[in-house]
Design a protein around this motif. Sequence first.
Motif, PDB file in Angstrom:
ATOM      1  N   LEU A  73     -30.815   9.812  12.053  1.00 39.09           N
ATOM      2  CA  LEU A  73     -30.520   9.261  13.374  1.00 39.09           C
ATOM      3  C   LEU A  73     -29.036   9.040  13.611  1.00 39.09           C
ATOM      4  N   HIS A  74     -28.249   8.971  12.555  1.00 41.08           N
ATOM      5  CA  HIS A  74     -26.796   8.770  12.651  1.00 41.08           C
ATOM      6  C   HIS A  74     -26.438   7.411  13.258  1.00 41.08           C
ATOM      7  N   MET A  75     -27.183   6.380  12.860  1.00 37.45           N
ATOM      8  CA  MET A  75     -26.771   5.008  13.154  1.00 37.45           C
ATOM      9  C   MET A  75     -25.703   4.627  12.149  1.00 37.45           C
ATOM     10  N   ARG A  76     -24.593   4.137  12.594  1.00 36.31           N
ATOM     11  CA  ARG A  76     -23.457   3.915  11.698  1.00 36.31           C
ATOM     12  C   ARG A  76     -23.655   2.736  10.756  1.00 36.31           C
ATOM     13  N   ALA A  77     -24.205   1.659  11.256  1.00 37.96           N
ATOM     14  CA  ALA A  77     -24.422   0.469  10.419  1.00 37.96           C
ATOM     15  C   ALA A  77     -25.693  -0.224  10.880  1.00 37.96           C
ATOM     16  N   PRO A  78     -26.859   0.384  10.634  1.00 40.08           N
ATOM     17  CA  PRO A  78     -28.101  -0.170  11.161  1.00 40.08           C
ATOM     18  C   PRO A  78     -28.449  -1.531  10.564  1.00 40.08           C
ATOM     19  N   VAL A  79     -29.053  -2.364  11.395  1.00 41.87           N
ATOM     20  CA  VAL A  79     -29.594  -3.646  10.948  1.00 41.87           C
ATOM     21  C   VAL A  79     -31.086  -3.411  10.702  1.00 41.87           C
ATOM     22  N   VAL A  80     -31.484  -3.467   9.447  1.00 39.77           N
ATOM     23  CA  VAL A  80     -32.843  -3.095   9.060  1.00 39.77           C
ATOM     24  C   VAL A  80     -33.668  -4.357   8.808  1.00 39.77           C
ATOM     25  N   GLY A  81     -34.785  -4.461   9.493  1.00 42.72           N
ATOM     26  CA  GLY A  81     -35.648  -5.620   9.366  1.00 42.72           C
ATOM     27  C   GLY A  81     -36.571  -5.537   8.171  1.00 42.72           C
ATOM     28  N   PRO A  82     -37.473  -6.499   8.026  1.00 45.31           N
ATOM     29  CA  PRO A  82     -38.412  -6.517   6.898  1.00 45.31           C
ATOM     30  C   PRO A  82     -39.549  -5.524   7.088  1.00 45.31           C
ATOM     31  N   TYR A  83     -40.197  -5.210   5.998  1.00 45.68           N
ATOM     32  CA  TYR A  83     -41.336  -4.302   6.006  1.00 45.68           C
ATOM     33  C   TYR A  83     -42.580  -5.051   6.477  1.00 45.68           C
ATOM     34  N   SER A  84     -43.306  -4.430   7.402  1.00 45.57           N
ATOM     35  CA  SER A  84     -44.572  -4.984   7.878  1.00 45.57           C
ATOM     36  C   SER A  84     -45.688  -4.016   7.515  1.00 45.57           C
ATOM     37  N   SER A  85     -46.583  -4.428   6.626  1.00 49.12           N
ATOM     38  CA  SER A  85     -47.633  -3.553   6.132  1.00 49.12           C
ATOM     39  C   SER A  85     -48.716  -3.343   7.187  1.00 49.12           C
ATOM     40  N   ARG A  86     -49.180  -2.096   7.309  1.00 49.38           N
ATOM     41  CA  ARG A  86     -50.309  -1.764   8.167  1.00 49.38           C
ATOM     42  C   ARG A  86     -51.543  -1.437   7.328  1.00 49.38           C
ATOM     43  N   SER A  87     -51.326  -0.978   6.100  1.00 52.89           N
ATOM     44  CA  SER A  87     -52.398  -0.695   5.154  1.00 52.89           C
ATOM     45  C   SER A  87     -51.760  -0.674   3.773  1.00 52.89           C
ATOM     46  N   ALA A  88     -52.536  -0.302   2.763  1.00 56.51           N
ATOM     47  CA  ALA A  88     -51.995  -0.258   1.406  1.00 56.51           C
ATOM     48  C   ALA A  88     -50.904   0.799   1.267  1.00 56.51           C
ATOM     49  N   THR A  89     -50.908   1.800   2.154  1.00 57.94           N
ATOM     50  CA  THR A  89     -49.964   2.913   1.999  1.00 57.94           C
ATOM     51  C   THR A  89     -49.124   3.186   3.248  1.00 57.94           C
ATOM     52  N   THR A  90     -49.253   2.365   4.283  1.00 54.63           N
ATOM     53  CA  THR A  90     -48.485   2.583   5.503  1.00 54.63           C
ATOM     54  C   THR A  90     -47.907   1.276   6.011  1.00 54.63           C
ATOM     55  N   GLY A  91     -46.820   1.389   6.781  1.00 50.42           N
ATOM     56  CA  GLY A  91     -46.201   0.210   7.358  1.00 50.42           C
ATOM     57  C   GLY A  91     -45.106   0.589   8.326  1.00 50.42           C
ATOM     58  N   VAL A  92     -44.420  -0.411   8.849  1.00 53.96           N
ATOM     59  CA  VAL A  92     -43.375  -0.183   9.846  1.00 53.96           C
ATOM     60  C   VAL A  92     -42.214  -1.135   9.603  1.00 53.96           C
ATOM     61  N   ILE A  93     -41.018  -0.658   9.889  1.00 54.84           N
ATOM     62  CA  ILE A  93     -39.789  -1.448   9.755  1.00 54.84           C
ATOM     63  C   ILE A  93     -39.009  -1.332  11.051  1.00 54.84           C
ATOM     64  N   GLY A  94     -38.601  -2.449  11.617  1.00 56.86           N
ATOM     65  CA  GLY A  94     -37.764  -2.441  12.806  1.00 56.86           C
ATOM     66  C   GLY A  94     -36.312  -2.206  12.442  1.00 56.86           C
ATOM     67  N   VAL A  95     -35.681  -1.235  13.102  1.00 58.89           N
ATOM     68  CA  VAL A  95     -34.277  -0.911  12.852  1.00 58.89           C
ATOM     69  C   VAL A  95     -33.506  -1.028  14.162  1.00 58.89           C
ATOM     70  N   ARG A  96     -32.353  -1.666  14.100  1.00 58.05           N
ATOM     71  CA  ARG A  96     -31.523  -1.835  15.286  1.00 58.05           C
ATOM     72  C   ARG A  96     -30.127  -1.259  15.053  1.00 58.05           C
ATOM     73  N   TYR A  97     -29.565  -0.739  16.102  1.00 60.19           N
ATOM     74  CA  TYR A  97     -28.179  -0.251  16.072  1.00 60.19           C
ATOM     75  C   TYR A  97     -27.220  -1.397  15.774  1.00 60.19           C
ATOM     76  N   ALA A  98     -27.507  -2.561  16.299  1.00 63.75           N
ATOM     77  CA  ALA A  98     -26.726  -3.772  16.051  1.00 63.75           C
ATOM     78  C   ALA A  98     -27.650  -4.962  16.282  1.00 63.75           C
ATOM     79  N   ALA A  99     -27.251  -6.116  15.800  1.00 59.72           N
ATOM     80  CA  ALA A  99     -28.070  -7.315  15.961  1.00 59.72           C
ATOM     81  C   ALA A  99     -28.331  -7.582  17.435  1.00 59.72           C
ATOM     82  N   ARG A 100     -29.565  -8.009  17.727  1.00 57.06           N
ATOM     83  CA  ARG A 100     -30.003  -8.367  19.076  1.00 57.06           C
ATOM     84  C   ARG A 100     -30.011  -7.178  20.032  1.00 57.06           C
ATOM     85  N   ARG A 101     -30.036  -5.971  19.512  1.00 56.21           N
ATOM     86  CA  ARG A 101     -30.169  -4.796  20.362  1.00 56.21           C
ATOM     87  C   ARG A 101     -31.612  -4.284  20.327  1.00 56.21           C
TER      88      ARG A 101
END
Length: 222
Positions: A73-101
């Motif tokens: 994606l070429h985000m220069r300094a992404p703010v990466v959130g915590p892992y949220s599990s959806r199952s034993a083998t899948t999940g989602v992580i929120g990533v932001r270009y900058a805080a509060r974006r």
Amino acid sequence: MMYHRRWVGVGLAVVIPALFVATTSSATTRGNAASSTTSASAPSSRAIWPVAPTMSGYASPVAAARGFAVSLLHMRAPVVGPYSSRSATTGVIGVRYAARRDVTNVHVERFNGMTGWWVVSATTAQIDLISPIAFSHVSSPLTLKGTSLAFEAVVNISLYVDGRRTALLSSSTMGGSTQMAPFLVTLHFPNGLHRDGTLVMYTRSPKDGSTVVATARRLMFK
């Protein structure tokens, strides 16, 4: 690069030699059209990052999301959130270009018999790609349809094919600049690729050119 600004943009691609987790939306469902199926025994047909056959998955889902955000994606300094599990083998992580974006939800998966983590899609509320859905078999011309909200209405497009270090093509389209509005764009590229690939639609920061949010999904080229 010049853009013809319209609420609905139609553009032709040019081939080049080039809190964190949001609530589930229809865009997320379309981006993960096959997420409810049994995990494949290998990531080659499902993963959008990493995709090289010799590359191993990441040691953690958060590391996979960060690597994807920086490298594809070429985000220069992404703010990466915590892992949220959806199952034993899948999940989602929120990533932001900058805080509060605005957030890009990066969906990750651990495949059967493998210990690493791979990225299988990315979704954002600001780019709702209706068609094509994930894992579609596509050929040229390829029409992208959806709604979006972006600075000056511009949404950028990169189409990647496995085995290429640069994008197969780059293009753009236009949706809404003050509220969500439709976009429609047709991409032209060589047929007969017979490979899997990844479609990335993203917006850029007017400040530094970094990717702000993105939607990405796996496609199969005929």
